[in-house]
Design a protein around this motif. Structure first.
Motif, PDB file in Angstrom:
ATOM      1  N   VAL A  41      -6.339  15.679   7.659  1.00 33.97           N
ATOM      2  CA  VAL A  41      -5.176  15.023   8.259  1.00 33.97           C
ATOM      3  C   VAL A  41      -4.148  16.086   8.594  1.00 33.97           C
ATOM      4  N   ASP A  42      -3.822  16.203   9.876  1.00 41.24           N
ATOM      5  CA  ASP A  42      -2.859  17.206  10.321  1.00 41.24           C
ATOM      6  C   ASP A  42      -1.420  16.697  10.196  1.00 41.24           C
ATOM      7  N   SER A  43      -1.189  15.461  10.637  1.00 42.88           N
ATOM      8  CA  SER A  43       0.150  14.871  10.584  1.00 42.88           C
ATOM      9  C   SER A  43       0.015  13.362  10.644  1.00 42.88           C
ATOM     10  N   VAL A  44       1.092  12.658  10.321  1.00 42.35           N
ATOM     11  CA  VAL A  44       1.053  11.193  10.282  1.00 42.35           C
ATOM     12  C   VAL A  44       2.207  10.637  11.087  1.00 42.35           C
ATOM     13  N   ALA A  45       2.042   9.377  11.509  1.00 41.75           N
ATOM     14  CA  ALA A  45       3.098   8.621  12.172  1.00 41.75           C
ATOM     15  C   ALA A  45       3.361   7.373  11.345  1.00 41.75           C
ATOM     16  N   GLY A  46       4.594   7.203  10.903  1.00 41.38           N
ATOM     17  CA  GLY A  46       4.937   6.034  10.099  1.00 41.38           C
ATOM     18  C   GLY A  46       4.953   6.355   8.614  1.00 41.38           C
ATOM     19  N   PRO A  47       4.802   5.306   7.800  1.00 41.68           N
ATOM     20  CA  PRO A  47       4.432   3.927   8.135  1.00 41.68           C
ATOM     21  C   PRO A  47       5.578   3.143   8.780  1.00 41.68           C
ATOM     22  N   ARG A  86      -3.126  11.809  12.611  1.00 41.07           N
ATOM     23  CA  ARG A  86      -3.624  12.777  13.592  1.00 41.07           C
ATOM     24  C   ARG A  86      -4.451  13.807  12.830  1.00 41.07           C
ATOM     25  N   LEU A  87      -5.694  14.015  13.301  1.00 43.53           N
ATOM     26  CA  LEU A  87      -6.652  14.820  12.564  1.00 43.53           C
ATOM     27  C   LEU A  87      -6.750  16.229  13.141  1.00 43.53           C
ATOM     28  N   ALA A 130       0.836  -1.207   0.000  1.00 45.00           N
ATOM     29  CA  ALA A 130       0.000   0.000   0.000  1.00 45.00           C
ATOM     30  C   ALA A 130       0.871   1.257   0.000  1.00 45.00           C
ATOM     31  N   ASP A 131       0.469   2.226  -0.827  1.00 43.98           N
ATOM     32  CA  ASP A 131       1.184   3.495  -0.913  1.00 43.98           C
ATOM     33  C   ASP A 131       0.555   4.468   0.099  1.00 43.98           C
ATOM     34  N   THR A 132       1.081   4.465   1.310  1.00 46.36           N
ATOM     35  CA  THR A 132       0.494   5.271   2.384  1.00 46.36           C
ATOM     36  C   THR A 132       0.856   6.751   2.282  1.00 46.36           C
ATOM     37  N   ARG A 133       1.741   7.126   1.362  1.00 47.10           N
ATOM     38  CA  ARG A 133       2.095   8.537   1.248  1.00 47.10           C
ATOM     39  C   ARG A 133       0.907   9.377   0.788  1.00 47.10           C
ATOM     40  N   LYS A 134      -0.074   8.758   0.108  1.00 45.82           N
ATOM     41  CA  LYS A 134      -1.254   9.494  -0.342  1.00 45.82           C
ATOM     42  C   LYS A 134      -2.098   9.995   0.827  1.00 45.82           C
ATOM     43  N   LEU A 135      -1.950   9.348   1.982  1.00 49.16           N
ATOM     44  CA  LEU A 135      -2.790   9.730   3.116  1.00 49.16           C
ATOM     45  C   LEU A 135      -2.421  11.098   3.681  1.00 49.16           C
ATOM     46  N   THR A 136      -1.213  11.519   3.481  1.00 48.41           N
ATOM     47  CA  THR A 136      -0.798  12.825   4.007  1.00 48.41           C
ATOM     48  C   THR A 136      -1.515  13.965   3.298  1.00 48.41           C
ATOM     49  N   GLU A 137      -2.056  13.709   2.100  1.00 42.06           N
ATOM     50  CA  GLU A 137      -2.719  14.754   1.340  1.00 42.06           C
ATOM     51  C   GLU A 137      -4.233  14.807   1.573  1.00 42.06           C
ATOM     52  N   LEU A 138      -4.759  13.923   2.438  1.00 42.99           N
ATOM     53  CA  LEU A 138      -6.192  13.911   2.692  1.00 42.99           C
ATOM     54  C   LEU A 138      -6.607  15.147   3.487  1.00 42.99           C
ATOM     55  N   ASP A 139      -7.801  15.646   3.154  1.00 44.32           N
ATOM     56  CA  ASP A 139      -8.349  16.757   3.922  1.00 44.32           C
ATOM     57  C   ASP A 139      -8.645  16.301   5.343  1.00 44.32           C
TER      58      ASP A 139
END
Length: 863
Positions: A78-84, A198-199, A67-76
């Protein structure tokens, strides 16, 4: 003010026992409310503290490695991410304990989902085999920094370098794997990856999850966990304990307020002459009200302060979870405010109920007036006594205004009429009449006294009304009742007069009798509810198969054993009655906003024994049963079809029943293993649920199986939800003691009122030949009948209320309705017998003392 204090001091010396009971009851109520507040704070704030300190992620997504989880950082949103982070499933062992874990490769300490270290230190590249354990997992493994963990089936060893808290879903043996942070080099062959989001707005969690599943594809998502699920699991049983304490604390507070109101009202009726004297010597109505109000406020304040001081000083020393909760609560910001507000609120509530009764004391006139005779105080009515006596001469002469009181009626000039009264009452009670004087003939017969009386009979209801009828005086007020047909028939049937008059006294003054029964019913009702909670907890331990726990052990086998070998090994044990193969996997719900547990247990030939509360078992193709939590989540009912996604394969099931599901907050849908194999022929069992023979010890069987498996079996006892509710037993016992104390206060109040009201009948009862023992039996019978009526009302109302409350709690927790268990019939009979016998025993002493009073004291009481 000096006179007020002196009167209050004198009253306190007269009613020491009542004052002590009020203080103790208030202390118990305030302590219950404070402990409930502590448990609520303990349930919510520890998880919130960890989540805040760790800058926690609101959503954790477990995906496959592609899974290409980098796309999740661009979701409306989403403030920040941890990982993958790469993950791998493993089993670790320490000091004879084993646990399923998730190894999470973490190259450095993250900024989002940053676990606060509570012992040891974070990962160090200098220790490539070092790991950090989640604190709950560490407690299960009895592991500390410096210990070595082994991986069964391999020669690999891991060194514990630290322990950390986590705001993610907690470790549950056999259900949720524990969390182990390790360096990426310690996860050489990852089976998936995890990413935290983190939202900006936690309220958009469902929407963000849906968008993430759409971006990555449903087939790439393995499991989704949210902050709401983690918080609910962390609160768990502590919140339930807080709700129980809060509910019973508030109920006890209302019962105490009503008991105080009844006690003051009874004392006012018994001391009208004293209050009139106070008014006559210059006390204003406001001063009389303040006497009662300040006196009972002082009792309540003393009890509240004592409870607050004890909770603050000794609360943290209570063994078990309650002590831990109080210790954590004392360090929270709102602790001081709650410690002040709760006692003050309880005192003000008791003061409000006290003020309503004290207001009546202020309305007492300064000159005693004749009491109304309309109400039935359990005394014989004028119609009944008049009919018993027959026509008699009028004792009033023209131009006189007799008051009609008992004292005037019993003056020497009326002695012949009093003898007529005595003979008539003896006939009503079925006693042998006294021999008539030579110049007198007895008038009236017992049969005439027992005839049904017309509705328009002359008024009466008190003994003075009867005397007015005999003396030929005008009635003082319209009469509202008379001796009932049942009572007359009972007397005609030679039933002891004490029993008949005691029953008559208890239930003929309807407004006052009903109020007394209602006040006594409330604490008894709460005791019935508390006993139901106790028996429900016992049901989880004594008959777990009736509450969704038909099996006692859960076994998982590694790759070293195939299905046939595993089943043969398990069924070889002499105390294993049945072994049900199965699988459990996460499935995406429709809308792709959350994951649920999809289980396939048992086969068509040997189905799993689900505990059903609604519907029927799943026997056919594509049939399933679901927990209450899943029905609420999907907003479906029994009989509906649901669609879910397992990986990239849809699974459509027909819900034919609702099962009681203690696991996973009820968000479980269960079918047979054969049904899941129809959709995936290559599916193999990953777990086995074992049903043991009655009387078998699960721990002993687990040890034998672990030894026989030679490291290939991971055996766990099935978690019983009631195990976390063990502190509730002590809580329920304490609440029953507090409620019994409140009931005792109300009982003493009722006894005092009954004894005072019987003083006006004492002369007549002695005149007709009743002995002091029979007169005592009348009061004891009246008190026992009142207690019996309260017990019957509490049973009739308490059992349905308890079932509704327990089932409502089961629905809200996801387990579902159908878990409530009421007390057994012998236990309810024991409660009723104890209440009635206690009431009779408490009434015996004051009633006997009143029955042996001197004639001068009796004349003073009725004057």
């Amino acid at each position: 003010m000096r006179a007020t204090l002196r009167w209050a001091h004198s009253d306190l010396r007269t009613h020491r026992g009542e004052a002590l009971f009020l203080v103790l009851a208030t202390a118990g109520i305030v302590a219950s409310l404070l402990l409930a507040t502590a448990l609520f704070g303990y349930a919510t704030n520890p998880w919130q503290r960890v989540f805040t300190q760790s800058h926690g992620a609101h959503v954790w997504l477990h995906t496959d490695t592609a899974a290409d989880t980098r796309k999740l950082t661009e979701l409306d949103g989403v403030d920040s991410v941890a990982g993958p982070y790469p993950t791998a499933a493993a089993t670790v062992a320490s000091r004879g304990s084993r646990a399923a874990v998730e190894l999470r490769g973490t190259p450095e300490r993250p900024s989002v989902g940053r676990p606060p270290v509570v012992s040891g230190h974070w990962l160090d590249p200098a220790s490539p085999n070092g790991v950090v354990l989640e604190s709950r997992l560490a407690r299960a493994l009895l592991a500390e920094p410096g210990d070595t963990l082994t991986v069964p089936g391999t020669a690999r060893e891991l060194t514990v370098v630290g322990l950390a808290d986590s705001a993610e879903p907690r470790y549950r043996p056999g259900e949720q794997p524990g969390l182990v942070w390790a360096l990426p080099s310690a996860v050489p062959d990852p089976g998936g990856q995890v990413i935290g989001l983190r939202l900006t707005d936690p309220g958009d969690t469902s929407y963000v999850v849906q968008r993430a599943v759409t971006v990555l594809g449903a087939g790439a998502i393995g499991e989704v966990s949210t902050w709401q699920q983690a918080r609910a699991e962390a609160q768990g049983d502590n919140r339930l304990l807080g709700q129980v304490l809060g509910l019973f604390g508030l109920g006890a507070l209302v019962a105490a307020g009503l008991a105080v109101h009844g006690a003051i009202g009874t004392r006012i009726r018994g001391h009208l002459r004293d209050l009139s004297v106070l008014k006559a010597i210059g006390f204003t109505p406001g001063q009389v009200v303040r006497i009662f109000l300040l006196q009972h406020l002082a009792y309540a304040l003393l009890g509240a302060v004592a409870a607050a001081a004890l909770a603050e000083a000794l609360g943290s020393r209570i063994p078990g979870r309650l002590g831990d909760a109080v210790g954590v609560w004392q360090g929270l910001p709102g602790h001081t405010v709650a410690l002040f507000v709760i006692p003050v609120g309880a005192v003000l509530f008791i003061g409000a109920t006290t003020g309503l009764a004290a207001w009546r004391a202020g309305r007492v006139p300064p000159v005693p007036v004749q009491r109304p005779t309309a109400a039935l105080g359990g005394r014989l009515s004028g119609a009944n006594t008049g009919r018993a006596f027959g026509p008699g001469p009028a004792a009033a002469t023209p131009g006189t205004q007799p008051t009609g009181t008992a004292a005037q009626a019993l003056r020497p000039a009326a002695a012949p009429t009093v003898r007529r009264l005595a003979d008539g009452l003896r006939r009503v009670l079925g006693l042998r009449p006294t021999p008539a004087a030579p110049d007198r003939q007895p008038t009236g017969t017992a049969s005439q006294a027992l005839r049904p009386q017309p509705a328009a009979a002359p008024p009466g209801g008190r003994l003075t009304g009867a005397l007015r009828q005999v003396l030929g005086l005008r009635p003082a007020a319209p009469r509202t009742g008379q001796l009932s047909d049942l009572a007359r028939r009972a007397l005609g049937a030679r039933i002891p007069p004490a029993l008949v008059l005691g029953w008559h006294k208890a239930f003929t003054r309807r407004p006052r009798s009903l109020a007394t029964v209602a006040r006594l019913t409330l604490p008894l009702l709460l005791i019935v509810v508390a006993m139901s909670a106790w028996t429900t907890i016992d049901r989880f331990h004594s008959t777990p198969e009736q509450v969704g726990l038909p099996t006692a052990l859960s076994v998982r086998a590694d790759a070293g054993l195939n299905e046939r070998q595993t089943r043969a090994l398990l069924e070889r044990d002499p105390e294993v009655a049945a072994a049900y193969p199965g699988v459990e996997t996460a499935a995406l719900v429709p809308g792709q906003t959350a994951t649920i547990a999809l289980r396939g247990l048992g086969t068509d030939q040997d189905p799993y024994p689900y505990t059903l509360a609604e519907g029927r078992p799943a026997r056919g193709a594509d049939e399933a049963v679901a927990g209450q939590g899943l029905l609420d989540l999907l907003d479906v009912r029994v009989g509906d079809w649901v669609r879910m996604t397992v990986g990239d394969q849809p699974q459509i099931l027909h819900i034919v029943g609702r099962s009681i599901e203690p696991e996973n907050a009820g968000r479980v849908i269960s079918t047979s293993l054969d049904t899941l194999r129809a959709n995936d022929p290559g599916l193999r069992p990953t777990l086995y649920e074992l049903r043991l023979d009655p009387g078998a010890d699960p721990r002993e069987v687990a040890d034998r199986l672990a030894t026989a498996g030679r490291g290939h079996l991971d055996v766990h006892t099935v978690t019983n939800p009631a195990d976390g509710l063990s502190p509730l037993r002590a809580v329920v016992a304490g609440l029953i003691a507090v409620l019994a104390l409140i009931g005792l206060i109300e009982l003493l109040t009722a006894i005092g009122g009954t004894v005072r009201e019987s003083e006006r009948d004492l002369l007549a009862l002695k005149a007709i030949g009743l002995s002091p023992r029979q007169i005592t039996a009348i009061t004891v019978t009246a008190t026992g009948c009142t207690a019996l009526a309260a017990v019957l009302a509490a049973t009739a109302l308490g059992l349905p209320l308890a079932h509704w409350l327990i089932d409502a709690q089961g629905r809200s927790s996801g387990i579902g309705a159908g878990i409530a268990q009421g007390p057994s019939a012998p236990l309810m009979l024991l409660l009723g017998a104890a209440a009635v016998l206690c009431a009779a025993a408490l009434a015996a002493v004051p009633a006997a003392r009143a029955a042996r009073r001197r004639l001068a004291d009796t004349l003073s009481a009725v004057a």
